[in-house]
Write an enzyme that holds these catalytic residues in place. Sequence first.
Site, PDB file in Angstrom:
ATOM      1  N   GLU A 156     -13.322 -81.408 -37.322  1.00  0.00           N
ATOM      2  CA  GLU A 156     -12.245 -80.563 -36.797  1.00  0.00           C
ATOM      3  C   GLU A 156     -10.990 -80.636 -37.662  1.00  0.00           C
ATOM      4  O   GLU A 156      -9.903 -80.255 -37.223  1.00  0.00           O
ATOM      5  CB  GLU A 156     -11.945 -80.931 -35.348  1.00  0.00           C
ATOM      6  CG  GLU A 156     -13.121 -80.601 -34.431  1.00  0.00           C
ATOM      7  CD  GLU A 156     -12.810 -80.780 -32.953  1.00  0.00           C
ATOM      8  OE1 GLU A 156     -11.753 -81.343 -32.616  1.00  0.00           O
ATOM      9  OE2 GLU A 156     -13.649 -80.348 -32.144  1.00  0.00           O
ATOM     10  N   LYS A 173     -13.895 -73.344 -22.688  1.00  0.00           N
ATOM     11  CA  LYS A 173     -14.662 -72.968 -23.875  1.00  0.00           C
ATOM     12  C   LYS A 173     -15.633 -71.887 -23.406  1.00  0.00           C
ATOM     13  O   LYS A 173     -16.540 -72.172 -22.606  1.00  0.00           O
ATOM     14  CB  LYS A 173     -15.470 -74.169 -24.390  1.00  0.00           C
ATOM     15  CG  LYS A 173     -14.615 -75.320 -24.938  1.00  0.00           C
ATOM     16  CD  LYS A 173     -15.486 -76.563 -25.165  1.00  0.00           C
ATOM     17  CE  LYS A 173     -14.776 -77.622 -25.987  1.00  0.00           C
ATOM     18  NZ  LYS A 173     -15.507 -78.913 -25.959  1.00  0.00           N
TER      19      LYS A 173
HETATM   20  P1  PGA Z   1     -17.577 -80.111 -29.351  1.00  0.00           P
HETATM   21  O1  PGA Z   1     -16.374 -81.107 -29.043  1.00  0.00           O
HETATM   22  O2  PGA Z   1     -17.057 -78.793 -29.717  1.00  0.00           O
HETATM   23  O3  PGA Z   1     -18.277 -80.847 -30.444  1.00  0.00           O
HETATM   24  O4  PGA Z   1     -18.394 -80.087 -28.078  1.00  0.00           O
HETATM   25  C1  PGA Z   1     -15.067 -80.761 -28.831  1.00  0.00           C
HETATM   26  C2  PGA Z   1     -14.556 -81.457 -27.610  1.00  0.00           C
HETATM   27  O5  PGA Z   1     -15.175 -82.372 -27.081  1.00  0.00           O
HETATM   28  O6  PGA Z   1     -13.513 -81.054 -27.109  1.00  0.00           O
HETATM   29 ZN    ZN Z   2     -13.690 -82.626 -25.357  1.00  0.00          ZN
END
Ligand code: PGA
Ligand code: ZN
Length: 420
Positions: A211, A345
Amino acid sequence: MSAVGTSQPKPGSIEKVGLRKIYDSRGNGTVEATIFVSGGHPFHASCPSGASTGAHEVTAFPEGSVERGLENAHARVLPHLTGLPLGDQSAFDRVLKERDGTPNFSFLGGNFATALSLAYARASAAASRRELWEQVALELGTPRGAPPALVGNVINGGVHAVGGPSIQEFIAFVQAPEPRSVVEAAVMVHREIGQELRRRFPSTALGRGDEGGWVAPTDDDTALSILAEACHKVQDSGKFPGTSVRPGLDLAASELFREGHYQYQKRRLTPSEQVRYVADLIEKFDLAYVEDPLEEEDFQGFAELTGMFSGRKAPHIVGDDLYTTSPERLKRGIRERASNSILLKVNQVGTLSDTLEAVRLARAAGWSTIASHRSGETTDNWLAHLATGFGSAGIKCGVLGGERVAKLNELLRIGGGAFP
Ligand code: PGA
Ligand code: ZN
């Protein structure tokens, strides 16, 4: 690009839909959807993918394969999208669910559903001559306010960084009256941390994780104090009046949870010790933001921790894997007062409509929302529009890396006012 549909489209309706396999920031295959509208230009949207995925997320790709998703979409879904009118998001998303025919998008794939749902949202907004964020804000009755705070990952650990700390994300939580200060202050925290890591590890090759945060051979305690120090330094620099820069964490605790214990490099904690440990970190470091402090089934542990902090000083205590953006799991969280915030998300649940429902529920409960990227991202920038349209307290999209900066630059376009 393959496309479907030959019937004469009505104005303001879908002429044809295309799907294409593209690649995310880890080089894994994902999907981009394109919606062609009669007489207009095409609208694209792509979907990111997670690594620390929650157990209750919808299936990203059927049988783990983008190719199988393409086949299934062509066989059973795309033909039913042609001719649908623009401007009715819930009707479009309902067709996706009906054609998928499973409770968790395991036929179509949640990433396909997400890309289609967002390409449709873009096409619909444009048909009404609105920006995507305006369309979403109108739908939810969101007033125009301050930009979302940046929940910026500056040190990576856990499954996003081999050889780093056990905690997955060390975060700069940056709040300001306008987006430029948000971005610049977060970048400054990232740089300060880089300098400090170079000072502490002069002969070690440093890098950046999935990230865009730093990866260094350090432990949780050291990483947290480096983070807190950098946040203070930027806050006290006097360069960003009216801006608040505070530390935060995503513990991604499900990834640490083994045989009933939370297993760190240097500690092994029972669930109640974990609650105490996180509460102590919140107090000691004045954390503004704590995500997934307990594993994804422990509503009670979440509630215990949340109950220890109330009023204006309470940090955002955020459920990611706990809720997986599911309105049903969020309802349970609200009933049990498990947290005061939800991470959103879209591809955890597969449609914009269900995500909008989660925003409505969170709002009615007085909770904050945080609109979030995934660790494997594309350069698409719809997240900036959703965070703004949702009226989210925060946008979680990293600080550096082209696919992360794509969202930040879009925030500047949305909130930057007129050209100078
Ligand atoms: P992921 O992690 O996109 O790899 O699921 C991001 C998070 O846990 O916020
Ligand atoms: Zn998370």
